[in-house]
Write a protein that holds these residues in place. Structure first.
Motif, PDB file in Angstrom:
ATOM      1  N   LEU A 103      -2.939   4.236   5.783  1.00  0.00           N
ATOM      2  CA  LEU A 103      -3.365   3.039   5.314  1.00  0.00           C
ATOM      3  C   LEU A 103      -4.535   3.277   4.545  1.00  0.00           C
ATOM      4  CD1 LEU A 103      -1.626   0.377   7.591  1.00  0.00           C
ATOM      5  CD2 LEU A 103      -0.753   1.276   5.276  1.00  0.00           C
ATOM      6  N   ALA A 137      -4.697   5.585   1.969  1.00  0.00           N
ATOM      7  CA  ALA A 137      -4.112   5.237   0.701  1.00  0.00           C
ATOM      8  C   ALA A 137      -4.980   4.180  -0.082  1.00  0.00           C
ATOM      9  CB  ALA A 137      -2.772   4.611   0.784  1.00  0.00           C
ATOM     10  N   LEU A 138      -5.674   3.403   0.821  1.00  0.00           N
ATOM     11  CA  LEU A 138      -6.846   2.338   0.177  1.00  0.00           C
ATOM     12  C   LEU A 138      -7.845   3.131  -0.757  1.00  0.00           C
ATOM     13  CD1 LEU A 138      -6.808  -0.414   2.902  1.00  0.00           C
ATOM     14  CD2 LEU A 138      -5.670  -0.508   0.614  1.00  0.00           C
ATOM     15  N   GLY A 140      -2.378   9.794   3.491  1.00  0.00           N
ATOM     16  CA  GLY A 140      -2.536   8.715   2.580  1.00  0.00           C
ATOM     17  C   GLY A 140      -3.185   9.075   1.202  1.00  0.00           C
ATOM     18  N   ALA A 154       4.534   3.937   4.556  1.00  0.00           N
ATOM     19  CA  ALA A 154       3.337   3.015   4.404  1.00  0.00           C
ATOM     20  C   ALA A 154       2.466   3.507   3.252  1.00  0.00           C
ATOM     21  CB  ALA A 154       2.653   3.272   5.882  1.00  0.00           C
ATOM     22  N   GLY A 155       2.287   4.685   3.161  1.00  0.00           N
ATOM     23  CA  GLY A 155       1.514   5.089   1.870  1.00  0.00           C
ATOM     24  C   GLY A 155       2.147   4.769   0.561  1.00  0.00           C
ATOM     25  N   THR A 173       1.584   1.080   0.120  1.00  0.00           N
ATOM     26  CA  THR A 173       0.056   0.748  -0.106  1.00  0.00           C
ATOM     27  C   THR A 173       0.009   1.087  -1.787  1.00  0.00           C
ATOM     28  OG1 THR A 173      -0.599   0.981   2.036  1.00  0.00           O
ATOM     29  CG2 THR A 173      -2.405   0.947   0.614  1.00  0.00           C
ATOM     30  N   LEU A 174       0.205   2.094  -2.009  1.00  0.00           N
ATOM     31  CA  LEU A 174      -0.139   2.666  -3.356  1.00  0.00           C
ATOM     32  C   LEU A 174       0.931   1.850  -4.527  1.00  0.00           C
ATOM     33  CD1 LEU A 174      -0.236   6.296  -2.688  1.00  0.00           C
ATOM     34  CD2 LEU A 174      -2.025   5.088  -3.558  1.00  0.00           C
ATOM     35  N   SER A 213       1.452  -1.169  -4.337  1.00  0.00           N
ATOM     36  CA  SER A 213       1.108  -2.746  -4.428  1.00  0.00           C
ATOM     37  C   SER A 213      -0.118  -2.704  -5.728  1.00  0.00           C
ATOM     38  CB  SER A 213       0.269  -3.032  -3.312  1.00  0.00           C
ATOM     39  OG  SER A 213      -0.830  -2.334  -2.726  1.00  0.00           O
TER      40      SER A 213
END
Length: 249
Positions: free
Chosen positions: A86, A89-90, A150, A190-191, A194-195, A197
């Motif tokens: 996470l 990815a952020l 990520g 999860a990655g 996040t991406l 979004s």
């Protein structure tokens, strides 16, 4: 349109079959194709991440029947790696990708050469570092690999495979099962979420990528389950060195 769809299916099949056999590296083939077809890097990465979830679905479906999993180690891989995924990815869009690929490429080639020189590495499972200190260090390593997973897509599953072999004493077949099921399915999901979004996914290409990934990953996992640790080790080394060279050049 038809030729592009067939190309996406075929490349996804080959990339995921190789990855499911060797324990990672699907981005070596799949991500460059998306970039070649014109997607900007953030959109290509996000689309690839979503498609890579199918690697865990297809390979995991085959490996879950193999009896290779230890519940405590499964929980450690998830609890340690997911926060890193996470975080990676952020911050992916703020990281200079050229520098990271150079560093990651050099490290990945080093992994392959290290495994090649250690002839008995991962041939027999010998549980180690399962005390609190060993689990803490192992979890930290998984967190760092999660950050890389990520933010940079190519080769990070291979890092996880070798870390499980080298630190926790798994044989290659078991390590590949953990990587393909947990990294391929849970970390990548999860990655991708996040991406995704950020609105960077090319949805119209996903059905073709997913079709190739599901069938290819299941086929690769089926081959790996029936193969020796020596054969899987060689596949890991060849793919690792290939991924590293691809990142460098």
């Amino acid at each position: 349109m038809v030729s592009r769809s067939l190309l996406l299916v075929g490349v996804a099949f080959l990339a995921n079959a190789f990855a499911a056999t060797a324990g990672g590296g699907v981005g070596l083939i799949q991500l460059p194709l998306l970039l070649f077809l014109g997607l900007p890097y953030p959109q290509a990465l996000a689309t690839h991440k979503v498609a890579s979830v199918a690697l865990g679905v297809g390979a995991g479906g085959r490996y879950r029947r193999s009896g290779l999993f230890n519940r405590s180690l499964v929980l450690l891989v998830l609890a340690s790696g997911l926060p890193g995924v996470l975080l990676g990815a952020l911050v992916v869009l703020a990281i200079p990708q050229a520098l990271i690929r150079m560093v990651l490429g050099a490290l990945t080639v080093g992994l392959g050469l290290y495994s090649w020189r250690r002839h008995d590495l991962g041939q027999v499972a010998v549980a180690c570092h399962r005390d609190p200190w060993g689990l803490a260090v192992g979890g930290l390593g998984l967190f760092v690999i999660g950050v890389l997973n990520g933010s940079v897509t190519s080769g990070t599953g291979l890092f996880c495979t070798l870390w499980l072999v080298r630190w926790f004493g798994l044989d290659y077949k078991s390590a590949v099962a953990y990587t393909l099921t947990l990294v391929g399915l849970v970390w990548n999901a999860a990655g991708a979420a996040t991406l995704g979004s950020f609105g960077q996914i090319r949805w119209s290409w996903l059905p073709w990528l997913l079709a190739g990934a599901l069938t290819g990953s299941y086929a690769g996992a089926h081959i790996a389950v029936g193969s020796s640790n020596r054969w899987i080790k060689r596949a890991f080394e060849i793919l690792t060195i290939g991924v590293g060279i691809r990142l460098l050049v």
